[in-house]
Each structure stands twice: as structure tokens, then as C-alpha cells.
Design a protein around this motif. Structure first.
Motif, mmCIF file in Angstrom:
data_model
loop_
_atom_site.group_PDB
_atom_site.id
_atom_site.type_symbol
_atom_site.label_atom_id
_atom_site.label_comp_id
_atom_site.label_asym_id
_atom_site.label_seq_id
_atom_site.Cartn_x
_atom_site.Cartn_y
_atom_site.Cartn_z
ATOM 1 N N ARG A 22 3.067 1.578 13.515
ATOM 2 C CA ARG A 22 2.097 1.512 12.607
ATOM 3 C C ARG A 22 2.305 0.023 12.052
ATOM 4 O O ARG A 22 3.305 -0.712 12.244
ATOM 5 C CB ARG A 22 2.007 2.337 11.306
ATOM 6 C CG ARG A 22 1.812 3.625 11.714
ATOM 7 C CD ARG A 22 1.546 4.487 10.500
ATOM 8 N NE ARG A 22 3.036 4.852 10.084
ATOM 9 C CZ ARG A 22 3.349 5.384 8.811
ATOM 10 N NH1 ARG A 22 2.440 5.394 7.782
ATOM 11 N NH2 ARG A 22 4.588 5.764 8.505
ATOM 12 N N ASP A 23 1.142 -0.714 11.783
ATOM 13 C CA ASP A 23 1.067 -2.180 11.135
ATOM 14 C C ASP A 23 2.030 -2.098 10.069
ATOM 15 O O ASP A 23 2.000 -1.367 9.249
ATOM 16 C CB ASP A 23 -0.418 -2.519 11.053
ATOM 17 C CG ASP A 23 -0.373 -3.683 10.194
ATOM 18 O OD1 ASP A 23 -0.487 -4.816 10.915
ATOM 19 O OD2 ASP A 23 -0.742 -3.702 9.078
ATOM 20 N N PHE A 24 2.685 -3.305 10.112
ATOM 21 C CA PHE A 24 3.779 -3.398 9.117
ATOM 22 C C PHE A 24 3.011 -3.366 7.518
ATOM 23 O O PHE A 24 3.706 -2.788 6.753
ATOM 24 C CB PHE A 24 4.325 -5.178 9.050
ATOM 25 C CG PHE A 24 5.236 -5.224 8.150
ATOM 26 C CD1 PHE A 24 6.681 -5.385 8.423
ATOM 27 C CD2 PHE A 24 4.842 -5.680 6.626
ATOM 28 C CE1 PHE A 24 7.516 -5.417 7.525
ATOM 29 C CE2 PHE A 24 5.903 -6.043 5.728
ATOM 30 C CZ PHE A 24 7.181 -6.020 6.212
ATOM 31 N N ASP A 25 1.850 -3.992 7.435
ATOM 32 C CA ASP A 25 1.198 -4.088 5.953
ATOM 33 C C ASP A 25 0.868 -2.629 5.750
ATOM 34 O O ASP A 25 1.104 -2.402 4.699
ATOM 35 C CB ASP A 25 0.276 -4.908 6.110
ATOM 36 C CG ASP A 25 0.666 -6.328 6.278
ATOM 37 O OD1 ASP A 25 1.546 -6.676 5.396
ATOM 38 O OD2 ASP A 25 -0.169 -7.087 6.830
ATOM 39 N N ARG A 26 0.512 -1.903 6.716
ATOM 40 C CA ARG A 26 0.086 -0.499 6.433
ATOM 41 C C ARG A 26 1.371 0.422 5.891
ATOM 42 O O ARG A 26 1.239 1.354 5.087
ATOM 43 C CB ARG A 26 -0.730 0.242 7.524
ATOM 44 C CG ARG A 26 -2.143 -0.190 7.840
ATOM 45 C CD ARG A 26 -2.681 0.582 8.986
ATOM 46 N NE ARG A 26 -2.632 2.033 8.905
ATOM 47 C CZ ARG A 26 -2.769 2.877 9.804
ATOM 48 N NH1 ARG A 26 -2.809 2.607 11.215
ATOM 49 N NH2 ARG A 26 -2.604 3.991 9.651
ATOM 50 N N VAL A 27 2.571 0.212 6.619
ATOM 51 C CA VAL A 27 3.753 0.786 6.265
ATOM 52 C C VAL A 27 4.049 0.339 4.957
ATOM 53 O O VAL A 27 4.394 1.242 4.040
ATOM 54 C CB VAL A 27 4.793 0.739 7.346
ATOM 55 C CG1 VAL A 27 6.284 1.232 6.855
ATOM 56 C CG2 VAL A 27 4.365 1.054 8.626
ATOM 57 N N LYS A 28 4.129 -0.715 4.624
ATOM 58 C CA LYS A 28 4.419 -1.301 3.386
ATOM 59 C C LYS A 28 3.601 -0.697 2.426
ATOM 60 O O LYS A 28 4.174 -0.168 1.173
ATOM 61 C CB LYS A 28 4.433 -2.801 3.291
ATOM 62 C CG LYS A 28 4.718 -3.461 1.835
ATOM 63 C CD LYS A 28 4.191 -4.997 1.865
ATOM 64 C CE LYS A 28 4.209 -5.548 0.435
ATOM 65 N NZ LYS A 28 3.909 -6.944 0.439
ATOM 66 N N ALA A 29 2.347 -0.623 2.480
ATOM 67 C CA ALA A 29 1.427 -0.183 1.428
ATOM 68 C C ALA A 29 1.599 1.256 1.108
ATOM 69 O O ALA A 29 1.609 1.632 0.130
ATOM 70 C CB ALA A 29 -0.197 -0.331 1.844
#
Length: 785
Positions: free
Chosen positions: A280-287
Motif C-alpha cells: 500500500r502507498d505510504f501516505d495511505r498507510v499513514k492516514a
């Protein structure tokens, strides 16, 4: 160790003025994960999901990983404990991005102490689920980390163009974390996997962690290293202790994202965890992870207080919600205490139980906020008993370390029962607890249990014998006096459960055992003008006398990480009996005054706690004052309430809170897997579970004008105290519970969980703070003499 902290002086004043408050915003902005990363707080600043298996955080020169004063980062590890005290604290599977050329033939090239990168605190971010830092070496690299329950995700952004490398180091971890064997294998042009065999906490046995790492871009070349140096093009390195790992070279990546999953089961477990939560995209995981953190932290809504006080509160809550750690893989499999693979279906298996610490308040905070999670925690502890044959004390991964002393698992599980977390498993739990309370594990068992039970059951005390055989780091007879006090507290709590389950004979016997502390009360010992203290006895029943001279209550003999001065208060189950032995309520209160340096505290709260209370995170012995850095006397401020002077509890707590600051050294002592933080959360809210097994919360002046605890059942606990000001000493002048005046300094769990409003009236004048000081103001003792 002298602690230099940024503090706000507390000065008693005559009137209450309005307090400047921070405007409520995103709760994540009120968390500072750098709190506790200096002066042996032993927290980590990196990313984790709540109760996650995997954490991603920088490794520096300290055995807990990162230390705020470090000048270089050695790598980013994928397993950390928060706030523990022993050396072996993880940092496994260390990764670091680099640029430039290196000499693979030279073994020291791959020593993380050598290739570590300098970094800057400018722009460094530490928030729940997210960490960011700029490495100033290798031409400049931004590193960001986030995490899911089973994976850690890093994004490397390179300041300059050209080739870049990622070192994956399996042979090294946190400082003083022994790695006895490791392996690494190149799977394809985006994937590496391997194992790390490292030693468990506090001198435990080696255990294996499996990992699998995938990159969002293909690497163009690679190699592996071993203790003799690196081999370009090599796909595998495996063996015993020593330098080992792999380097991966990317042609001109600009940015690379790496996702690492770990498992304690096998390589398939790491692969499945990666499939379930990776890609998964880093920003999606972070969010997503930060949404989860927002939900968890919003279980308590603080609606007043300064920005710093809110940050200290929410960071403490954050640290409380990091552990115990998820132990099962995404498919439910976990490695049990029989070393076999089991599966948790429809529930989460948790591991890493620092029970000697967390039975005091962290356990109860989790049970209050998240009963569903508490049920899984209780089920996990019972699974340890079923698979390992005994209940744990300090359970690390899938082994018992036999660290610390006493019987912490009994009040831990009894409180979970009291909070409803053992519904349907009451008798199973009771039988396991009764076995633990009355028996000793067989010699063949890796568990040591209550090793002092032979003498305790026969004669009512644990003998002091520093040479008693050990199965781990500690054994109860080596700390016979404190073990006796811990056993008695545990037996009293179990008597409450036994009575509720209809085991009346057991209940009576256990309640009697709950008064065993009396067998070690020496009425002939005097110190600082007070007579009568707990004193160790040796086998046969004679009082222990050190070879160096007379016994002193300030000495360390027979007590674990404390002295008789500190352990004398671990009798909250029998306040009448303790008060009688101290010479009456007046003498007990005077002894507390001396213990806390109360008169000095009123004049200079912040200075007194630093200069007169125990200072230094490991300064346990030869002391006669309160030790705010360690667990044995954490409940002692509430002893004032239990002996009839509740206003002094509030004063001591306000002074103690000056030790908790919005700074890297803003945790007192080791945070101990969230215990010290949970202590702060409860005490700043104005309620504390001082007596195990009773479900009673002892009350004090809240630090915030309004706090709302949102319970999982949809109801709220509302704590109101107009004019509350954490920077000053304040006392409770009156209380309304659900609109009705109350002169009780406690409230029961059942009333709280039905939804309650506690409206405190505060004053700065101790003369007006007679609330709950009369007969019936304090909760009854469950095992009173």
C-alpha cells in the motif's frame, strides 16, 4: 542521576483564577513521541499501530534504541519495547538508506556503528503512527516511517540524484541486544527475507524473529555480508553471531518505500503478514494508522488545560496504548509457550506482559477504556497457563523470563475479572490463580512462580535467602520481605474473587493470607522517630540482621528495588491493621508526611520532588523517601486518603506531576511498558485503582477543568472541576456524583461504567478541604484485621 527538567513552579495561592487553555484540535497534535527518550525513560519515538506487533524507530547509542542526545542514527529497527528497564530491547532488522560507494571487502564497512548517519532535530517529527527525520550524511536523505499492526513502512527520499543503497542489517540491533544468529536471502529484485535470533529481555533465552521486506522499486544490484566481509552478487548469508546482512542498490530512485513484516511463527507468517497489510502507498498507510490512533486517543476528551499539559496527558495515554503487543499473525497463528503453533480465531493473542509493573494501573486503564481488548488480554494470559503449565510473571514473546518478584499475575487477572474481562472463564482463571497462589511449579518447569511458597504457606512469610536457586534473573526468596508483602496483597485480591464465586472456605483462607505482612512487622525497629517496620526473616523465623551492623529500614536487604520505608505502604488491603501497627492514624499520617517531605513540598513542590524524593531512575536503595521513579510505592499518595487525610493526596499528586513534562526527559524513571504513563493518566483525571480486586477508584483533585471518558458501551464518565489549574496545589472541597453530594473519597467501577458525572469543587485552602476526611470517607479495606 540528576534530572534537569523544564518545569512550572507550583505555588499555593489563596484564590483560583481562570486558566489559559489550549484550543482543542486534532488529538494527534497533542502527542509528542519524543517524551521519555532521554534520562532512562526508554520510550521510542518511531511509528507503531496501537498494540502493534511491529514498530519502526531509529536506533542510536542506547539500549532502548533512540536517545534524544544521540548524534547519529545507526538504522531503523522493526521491534521495540516502550519504557522497559533491562538491556535487551530489540531494534531487530535494522535498515538504513545510504548513497555513495563503499568497500565491500572490508568487514567494518557493515558495522552500523561505522556506517551510521548524522541527523538533525530540525524538522524531526514524532507523532502517533508517523516519524520523520533528515539524515545529513550521504548527501541528505529524508526518512519517514509509519506502521500497521504487522508491518513497518519506511519512505526514503534522497536529496541528490544517482545510485542509492539500502543496508538491511540482521546481525546487529539495539545496543546491548545480543544477536546470536541471523540470515538474509535475496528473493527477487524487490524482496528480501530472513531471520534474527536474539536474546530475550533480562537475560532470557534466544528466540527467533522472521521477516520479509519488499520495495516499491526494483533494485539493480545487491550483495550480502558476513563477518568476513561482503560479496557482491551474493543472494544469501546465514550463520551465528556477527556482522550479517544485505545491501540493495537502486539506480536513481529519488524515493524508495520499504515495507517489512515480522512474524514469530515462521517465514510464511511474515510473508502472509506482508500480503495482508503491505503493498500500500505510504501516505495511505499513514492516514489509516493515524485514524486508528485518533479513535483510540479520543476515548478521553480533555477540554481544558495548557497546551503542554494536554501534550503530557495525551502522550501518556499514547504510551499506555502501545502494549501488550499483538502476538498472532494476520492469519491468527501464534507461537505458544509450549513452542507449538496455535491459532487465535475471532480474537487477538497478546504477548509481552510486564506484570510486576502493569498490574498497578496500566491494566485497569485498558480494562476501563477497552473491555473488548481486556478480554483478549485475559484470554492470552490463560493461554500461557494452558500451553506453558503456569501463569506468567514477565512474559517475553513466548517465554517466561522470571524477572522481578512477588505475585503480580494474581492482582492483574483478578482486576480483569473485576472489570468483566473473564466472563465465561471465571472458574478456569480461578483454578489457575489458586494453583499459582498455593503451589510451586515443578523443577522441570521453566516457570518459577511463587518460589517462596514453601515457607510462606507453612509459616506465613517468604524467607530472605539471597542464594536461593534461580530459574532466571530473579527469585522471590532473594527479596523475601517484599515478596511476602506482594504475596499478601495478591492473596487478598484473590479472596475477593473466591468469595464472589462461592468458594467461601478459600476466601477465608486467602483473606487470612492477605494479612501475612504482619508476620514481618518488627515493632522493635525505629527510624527517623517512627517505630515499627517490615523486616526480613531468614529460614527458621529469626529476624535478619546484616553483618555490617543493625538492620535499618533504609537498607536494601530483603526488598526488591526498594526499602522498608517504601514497601511499608504496600498494605492497602488492610489499612486498620497497618494503622494500628504504626501507632494510630495520627502517627501513620505523620509518617507519610516525613515520607513525602510534606511541609517542604507545600513550600516548594517542584524543588522538593527533585531534591528530597528519590532521584535517578535506578536509585532504589538506602532511601527513606517516596520514589516516583519506580513501582513499589506508586500507590502511596493515596494512602493519605485511606488513613483519613485526602487533601494531602491531592497536594502530593500535583507535586509529582511536575516530573511529567513536554520534553525528552519528561517521564520519571523507566516508563515500563506504559505503567508510569497510566499512573499519570489516572492521577491527573482524579481517580486511581489503589486497592486491587475491589473495583474502587480513590478520588483526588483533577488536573483539568473537564475531562470526558468515552466508554466502549457508549456511556461517558464526566469529570468536572471548574478552576482546575495543574500548575498549583489544589484540594477537593466538595463533590457531587450525578448531582448528589458525596462525602466518599471513592467511587465504584459499576457506577462509573453505567455513566457518571463527578463534579469536584476545588480550593487552594487546605483548611477548607475537609471533604471525605470523616468516618466512611475512605473505602473499606477488603482484608482488614
Amino acid at each position: 542521576m540528576k534530572r534537569v527538567l523544564a518545569i512550572v513552579a507550583l505555588l499555593p495561592v489563596a484564590t483560583i483564577a481562570p486558566v489559559a487553555t489550549a484550543a482543542p484540535g486534532d488529538v494527534l497534535d497533542s502527542v509528542n513521541t519524543f517524551i521519555g527518550t532521554q534520562d532512562e525513560g526508554n520510550t521510542f519515538p518511531g511509528a507503531s499501530a496501537p498494540f502493534g506487533m511491529t514498530q519502526v524507530s531509529p536506533i542510536g547509542s542506547h539500549y532502548a534504541g533512540y536517545q534524544y542526545t544521540d548524534t547519529a542514527i545507526r538504522g531503523f529497527g522493526h521491534f521495540f519495547l516502550s519504557g522497559a528497564g533491562c538491556w535487551e530491547q530489540g531494534g531487530l532488522v535494522s535498515t538504513l538508506p545510504t548513497t555513495g560507494t563503499f568497500d565491500p571487502a572490508k568487514p567494518s564497512t557493515f558495522d552500523q556503528k561505522v556506517y551510521a548517519s548524522p541527523y538533525t532535530h530540525d524538522g524531526e517529527v514524532g507523532k502517533p503512527g508517523y516519524y520523520k527525520v533528515h539524515l545529513t550524511g550521504s548527501g541528505g536523505i529524508d526518512v519517514e516511517t509509519t506502521a500497521t499492526t504487522h508491518t513497518g513502512v519506511e519512505r526514503y527520499t534522497f536529496d541528490k540524484s544517482g545510485p542509492a543503497n539500502v543496508f538491511v542489517n540482521t546481525g546487529q540491533a539495539d545496543d546491548k541486544e545480543p544477536v546470536s544468529g541471523s540470515s538474509v536471502r535475496i528473493v527477487d529484485d524487490r524482496t528480501v527475507e530472513g531471520t534474527v535470533e536474539s536474546q530475550a529481555f533480562c537475560g532470557g533465552k534466544p528466540y527467533t524473529t522472521y521477516f520479509r521486506t519488499t520495495f516499491d522499486k526494483p533494485f539493480t544490484s545487491y550483495g550480502t555480508w558476513s563477518p568476513t566481509g561482503g560479496t557482491p552478487g551474493s543472494k544469501e548469508s546465514a550463520g551465528g553471531a556477527g556482522l550479517r546482512g544485505a545491501w540493495l542498490t537502486f539506480a536513481d530512485p529519488k524515493s524508495v518505500t520499504a515495507t517489512t513484516a515480522i512474524s514469530y511463527v515462521d517465514a510464511d507468517g511474515a510473508r502472509r503478514n506482508l500480503e495482508a497489510e503491505g503493498n500500500r502507498d505510504f501516505d495511505r498507510v499513514k492516514a489509516a494508522t493515524q485514524r486508528t490512533w485518533r479513535q483510540e486517543l479520543s476515548s478521553v476528551d480533555i477540554r481544558s488545560g495548557s497546551a503542554d499539559n494536554r501534550t503530557v496527558f495525551y502522550t501518556s495515554l499514547y504510551h499506555t496504548l502501545l502494549q501488550p503487543l499483538t502476538g498472532n499473525d494476520a492469519d491468527g497463528r501464534y507461537r505458544g509457550f509450549d513452542n507449538q503453533v496455535h491459532r487465535a480465531v475471532g480474537w487477538t493473542y497478546y504477548q509481552y506482559f510486564s506484570l510486576w509493573d502493569t498490574y498497578r494501573s496500566q491494566n485497569q486503564l485498558l480494562a476501563l477504556l477497552r473491555p473488548s481488548r481486556a478480554r483478549d488480554i485475559a484470554r492470552s494470559v490463560l493461554a500461557i497457563h494452558d500451553q506453558g503449565g503456569w501463569l506468567p510473571r514477565w512474559a517475553y514473546a513466548n517465554q517466561e523470563t522470571n524477572t522481578m518478584s512477588g505475585d503480580p499475575v494474581t492482582p492483574f487477572l483478578v482486576d480483569l475479572w473485576r472489570f468483566g474481562a473473564l466472563s465465561g472463564q471465571e472458574m478456569q482463571a480461578y483454578q489457575a490463580l489458586l494453583q499459582n497462589s498455593t503451589q510451586i511449579p515443578p523443577a522441570s518447569s521453566p516457570f518459577q512462580g511463587r518460589a517462596g511458597n514453601g515457607n510462606y504457606q507453612a509459616n506465613g512469610f517468604v524467607q530472605y535467602d539471597p542464594n536461593f536457586p534461580k530459574k532466571g534473573q530473579d527469585t522471590d526468596p532473594a527479596h523475601g520481605a517484599s515478596a511476602t508483602l506482594e504475596y499478601a496483597l495478591a492473596d487478598c485480591s484473590l479472596s475477593i474473587m473466591a468469595k464472589s464465586l462461592g468458594r467461601t472456605d478459600d476466601a477465608a483462607a486467602l483473606a487470612q493470607k492477605g494479612r501475612s505482612y504482619q508476620n514481618l512487622w518488627d515493632a522493635g525497629v525505629s527510624d527517623r522517630g517512627f517505630t515499627g517496620f517490615p523486616r526480613p526473616k531468614v529460614t527458621g523465623g529469626d529476624w535478619f540482621t546484616p553483618a555490617s551492623g543493625p538492620f535499618t529500614p533504609q537498607g536494601q536487604d530483603g526488598f526488591h528495588e526498594g526499602t522498608a520505608w517504601q514497601y511499608q505502604w504496600l498494605v492497602q488491603q488492610d489499612i486498620p491493621g497497618l494503622v494500628q501497627r504504626m501507632g494510630g492514624a495520627g502517627q501513620a499520617a505523620a509518617r507519610l508526611d516525613d515520607f513525602f517531605a510534606y511541609n517542604d513540598l507545600l513550600a516548594d513542590p517542584a524543588g522538593t520532588v527533585r531534591d528530597e524524593w528519590v532521584t535517578g531512575p535506578y536509585n532504589y536503595y538506602n532511601q527513606f523517601r517516596y520514589n516516583p521513579n519506580n513501582e513499589p510505592d506508586l500507590h502511596a499518595p493515596w494512602m493519605y486518603t485511606l488513613v483519613g487525610q485526602p487533601w494531602k493526596t491531592s497536594a502530593v499528586l500535583r507535586a509529582a506531576h511536575t516530573l511529567f513534562t513536554n520534553a525528552p526527559n519528561g517521564v520519571t524513571g523507566n516508563d515500563d511498558l506504559g505503567e508510569m504513563s497510566a499512573w499519570y493518566v489516572f492521577s491527573s483525571l482524579g481517580l486511581y485503582p489503589a486497592v486491587p480486586g475491589t473495583g474502587q477508584f480513590v478520588l483526588s483533585a483533577p488536573s483539568f477543568g473537564k475531562a470526558v471518558v468515552h466508554l466502549e458501551n457508549g456511556r461517558d464518565i464526566v469529570l468536572k472541576s471548574d478552576g482546575a489549574d495543574a500548575s498549583r496545589i489544589q484540594y477537593v472541597q466538595g463533590l457531587r456524583v450525578n448531582g448528589v453530594l458525596s462525602d466518599h473519597a471513592y467511587v465504584g467501577l459499576e457506577q462509573l461504567t453505567r455513566g457518571s458525572t463527578l463534579d469536584f469543587r476545588l480550593t487552594t485552602d487546605a483548611a477548607n478541604a475537609t471533604w471525605a476526611s470523616g468516618s466512611g470517607g475512605a473505602p473499606p479495606s477488603p482484608c482488614a484485621s
